[in-house]
Design a protein around this motif. Structure first.
Motif, PDB file in Angstrom:
ATOM      1  N   GLN A 151      14.344   5.549 -11.418  1.00  0.00           N
ATOM      2  CA  GLN A 151      13.920   6.229 -10.249  1.00  0.00           C
ATOM      3  C   GLN A 151      12.441   6.053  -9.889  1.00  0.00           C
ATOM      4  O   GLN A 151      12.188   5.922  -8.672  1.00  0.00           O
ATOM      5  N   GLN A 152      11.638   5.978 -10.600  1.00  0.00           N
ATOM      6  CA  GLN A 152      10.103   5.483 -10.511  1.00  0.00           C
ATOM      7  C   GLN A 152      10.034   4.224  -9.678  1.00  0.00           C
ATOM      8  O   GLN A 152       9.212   4.169  -8.732  1.00  0.00           O
ATOM      9  N   PRO A 208       6.593  -5.434 -17.288  1.00  0.00           N
ATOM     10  CA  PRO A 208       6.158  -4.199 -17.752  1.00  0.00           C
ATOM     11  C   PRO A 208       6.926  -3.437 -17.838  1.00  0.00           C
ATOM     12  O   PRO A 208       8.244  -3.045 -17.194  1.00  0.00           O
ATOM     13  N   SER A 209       6.861  -2.339 -18.936  1.00  0.00           N
ATOM     14  CA  SER A 209       7.503  -1.185 -19.191  1.00  0.00           C
ATOM     15  C   SER A 209       7.302   0.122 -18.389  1.00  0.00           C
ATOM     16  O   SER A 209       7.874   0.890 -18.416  1.00  0.00           O
ATOM     17  N   ARG A 210       6.080  -0.078 -17.445  1.00  0.00           N
ATOM     18  CA  ARG A 210       5.695   0.934 -16.851  1.00  0.00           C
ATOM     19  C   ARG A 210       5.277   0.657 -15.275  1.00  0.00           C
ATOM     20  O   ARG A 210       4.954  -0.508 -14.868  1.00  0.00           O
ATOM     21  N   VAL A 211       5.762   1.472 -14.404  1.00  0.00           N
ATOM     22  CA  VAL A 211       5.686   1.131 -12.952  1.00  0.00           C
ATOM     23  C   VAL A 211       4.377   0.964 -12.612  1.00  0.00           C
ATOM     24  O   VAL A 211       4.158  -0.150 -11.801  1.00  0.00           O
ATOM     25  N   ALA A 212       3.329   1.694 -13.202  1.00  0.00           N
ATOM     26  CA  ALA A 212       1.837   1.434 -12.798  1.00  0.00           C
ATOM     27  C   ALA A 212       1.422   0.028 -13.316  1.00  0.00           C
ATOM     28  O   ALA A 212       0.457  -0.457 -12.642  1.00  0.00           O
ATOM     29  N   GLU A 213       2.048  -0.839 -14.175  1.00  0.00           N
ATOM     30  CA  GLU A 213       1.612  -2.121 -14.389  1.00  0.00           C
ATOM     31  C   GLU A 213       2.292  -3.267 -13.549  1.00  0.00           C
ATOM     32  O   GLU A 213       1.823  -4.252 -13.915  1.00  0.00           O
ATOM     33  N   LEU A 214       3.097  -2.834 -12.850  1.00  0.00           N
ATOM     34  CA  LEU A 214       3.832  -4.010 -11.848  1.00  0.00           C
ATOM     35  C   LEU A 214       2.730  -4.832 -10.902  1.00  0.00           C
ATOM     36  O   LEU A 214       3.162  -5.914 -10.784  1.00  0.00           O
ATOM     37  N   SER A 215       1.777  -3.909 -10.508  1.00  0.00           N
ATOM     38  CA  SER A 215       1.025  -4.644  -9.463  1.00  0.00           C
ATOM     39  C   SER A 215       0.079  -5.679 -10.255  1.00  0.00           C
ATOM     40  O   SER A 215      -0.173  -6.586 -10.010  1.00  0.00           O
ATOM     41  N   GLY A 216      -0.292  -5.536 -11.602  1.00  0.00           N
ATOM     42  CA  GLY A 216      -0.906  -6.380 -12.475  1.00  0.00           C
ATOM     43  C   GLY A 216      -0.022  -7.502 -12.783  1.00  0.00           C
ATOM     44  O   GLY A 216      -0.570  -8.761 -12.678  1.00  0.00           O
ATOM     45  N   LEU A 217       1.236  -7.351 -12.868  1.00  0.00           N
ATOM     46  CA  LEU A 217       2.063  -8.596 -12.996  1.00  0.00           C
ATOM     47  C   LEU A 217       2.256  -9.496 -11.640  1.00  0.00           C
ATOM     48  O   LEU A 217       2.201 -10.577 -11.674  1.00  0.00           O
ATOM     49  N   ALA A 218       2.229  -8.791 -10.658  1.00  0.00           N
ATOM     50  CA  ALA A 218       2.085  -9.524  -9.267  1.00  0.00           C
ATOM     51  C   ALA A 218       0.750 -10.220  -9.080  1.00  0.00           C
ATOM     52  O   ALA A 218       0.955 -11.457  -8.684  1.00  0.00           O
ATOM     53  N   ILE A 219      -0.330  -9.591  -9.578  1.00  0.00           N
ATOM     54  CA  ILE A 219      -1.577 -10.428  -9.439  1.00  0.00           C
ATOM     55  C   ILE A 219      -1.468 -11.561 -10.494  1.00  0.00           C
ATOM     56  O   ILE A 219      -2.111 -12.843  -9.982  1.00  0.00           O
ATOM     57  N   ALA A 220      -0.958 -11.397 -11.585  1.00  0.00           N
ATOM     58  CA  ALA A 220      -0.769 -12.674 -12.518  1.00  0.00           C
ATOM     59  C   ALA A 220      -0.077 -13.777 -12.057  1.00  0.00           C
ATOM     60  O   ALA A 220      -0.168 -14.983 -12.215  1.00  0.00           O
ATOM     61  N   LEU A 221       1.229 -13.306 -11.519  1.00  0.00           N
ATOM     62  CA  LEU A 221       2.082 -14.335 -10.777  1.00  0.00           C
ATOM     63  C   LEU A 221       1.338 -14.827  -9.528  1.00  0.00           C
ATOM     64  O   LEU A 221       1.437 -16.321  -9.246  1.00  0.00           O
ATOM     65  N   LEU A 222       0.428 -14.314  -8.696  1.00  0.00           N
ATOM     66  CA  LEU A 222      -0.097 -14.762  -7.394  1.00  0.00           C
ATOM     67  C   LEU A 222      -1.160 -16.015  -8.073  1.00  0.00           C
ATOM     68  O   LEU A 222      -1.401 -16.818  -7.713  1.00  0.00           O
ATOM     69  N   ASP A 223      -1.753 -15.478  -9.111  1.00  0.00           N
ATOM     70  CA  ASP A 223      -2.895 -16.530  -9.623  1.00  0.00           C
ATOM     71  C   ASP A 223      -2.346 -17.643 -10.159  1.00  0.00           C
ATOM     72  O   ASP A 223      -2.549 -18.726  -9.988  1.00  0.00           O
ATOM     73  N   ALA A 224      -1.050 -17.519 -10.949  1.00  0.00           N
ATOM     74  CA  ALA A 224      -0.373 -18.796 -11.617  1.00  0.00           C
ATOM     75  C   ALA A 224       0.179 -19.544 -10.293  1.00  0.00           C
ATOM     76  O   ALA A 224       0.060 -21.012 -10.560  1.00  0.00           O
ATOM     77  N   LEU A 225       0.613 -18.966  -9.412  1.00  0.00           N
ATOM     78  CA  LEU A 225       1.193 -19.650  -8.275  1.00  0.00           C
ATOM     79  C   LEU A 225       0.089 -20.336  -7.408  1.00  0.00           C
ATOM     80  O   LEU A 225       0.234 -21.563  -6.936  1.00  0.00           O
TER      81      LEU A 225
END
Length: 261
Positions: A10-11, A110-127
């Motif tokens: 739901q989150q 991530p196991s929390r919704v609040a951490e998804l933006s951090g994942l996207a940043i890490a992906l963007l940097d690697a890309l």
């Protein structure tokens, strides 16, 4: 566990409208910036690296989600041989290694919704780091999408190069004013748009994994309930047979005593 999975799903769904609005805003900004008639500088050509397009694959972080982790890999398996693979999800990483699939970059979901933006940043940097070496190679995202009542399907979305039809140079009125050079502005806006697309895919994967886990747990509960009912029936039949045998033995003993008299 089922309640936790339901809350997380739901989150994940709740943040999707905001992410899509953000992506639309970035897209409109790109469309207006394109009216300046100045494009992004030509990318550096790297013919040797052009054979490896980018593949961003959002998989599963944990198990107990049915066939969901395997299905994501099955859909993308044919792309692994020729792609520079960015794989998200610890469970999918383990399965990919078991299959002998080559990974260029990996991380956890991530196991929390609040951490998804951090994942996207890490992906963007690697890309960005990869594209700086490889040049203007195409990049595709593969991620799960869960539809209530229909279940899981796998989405393929072209991330780069940005489709001009997605953000056409439209609009009326004066050309927007900017303190940045037009090419730099457009480059920054494209990064924002790609970031929004990565956030959306991450949120969809986050929600889909938890939805799949809920469905698996519901199926497991149904199976357990059915097995329990079958065992209880078998227990009653066995007990009934035992009682019948006891009654027969008692009746036979009574008849034997009567005949002896």
């Amino acid at each position: 566990m089922r309640g936790i999975a339901g809350a997380r799903a739901q989150q994940g769904r709740q943040i999707l409208p905001a992410i899509r609005t953000y992506a639309q805003t970035a897209g409109r900004a790109i469309a207006q910036a394109r009216r300046m008639h100045i494009g992004v500088p030509e990318p550096v050509d790297h013919p040797a690296a052009r054979r490896q397009p980018g593949l961003i694959l959002f998989g599963a972080e944990q198990g107990f989600a049915g066939a969901y982790p395997e299905r994501v890999l099955d859909v993308a398996a044919n792309d692994f041989a020729d792609a520079h693979v960015f794989l998200v999800g610890a469970r999918s990483v383990a399965l990919a290694r078991e299959r002998g699939l080559a990974l260029a970059w990996q991380t956890s979901l991530p196991s929390r919704v609040a951490e998804l933006s951090g994942l996207a940043i890490a992906l963007l940097d690697a890309l960005s780091e990869y594209l700086a070496r490889a040049g203007a190679v195409p990049v595709t995202m593969v991620y799960p999408f869960w539809t209530p009542g229909q279940g899981l399907k796998i989405i393929h979305r072209k991330l780069l190069p940005l489709d001009a039809e997605t953000v056409p140079a439209t609009g009326s009125g004066p050309v927007p004013l900017s303190n940045l050079p037009a090419a730099k502005l457009l480059e920054k806006l494209v990064q924002e748009y790609v970031f929004a697309q990565l956030c959306e895919a991450a949120a969809e994967a986050f929600a889909a994994e938890n939805e799949a886990r809920m469905a698996t747990m519901a199926a497991a509960k149904t199976h357990i309930d059915g097995k329990l009912a079958a065992l209880q029936l078998e227990e009653r039949l066995t007990r009934q047979s035992e009682i019948t045998a006891e009654v027969v033995e008692l009746a036979a003993g009574a008849r034997f005593r009567i005949h002896r008299r």
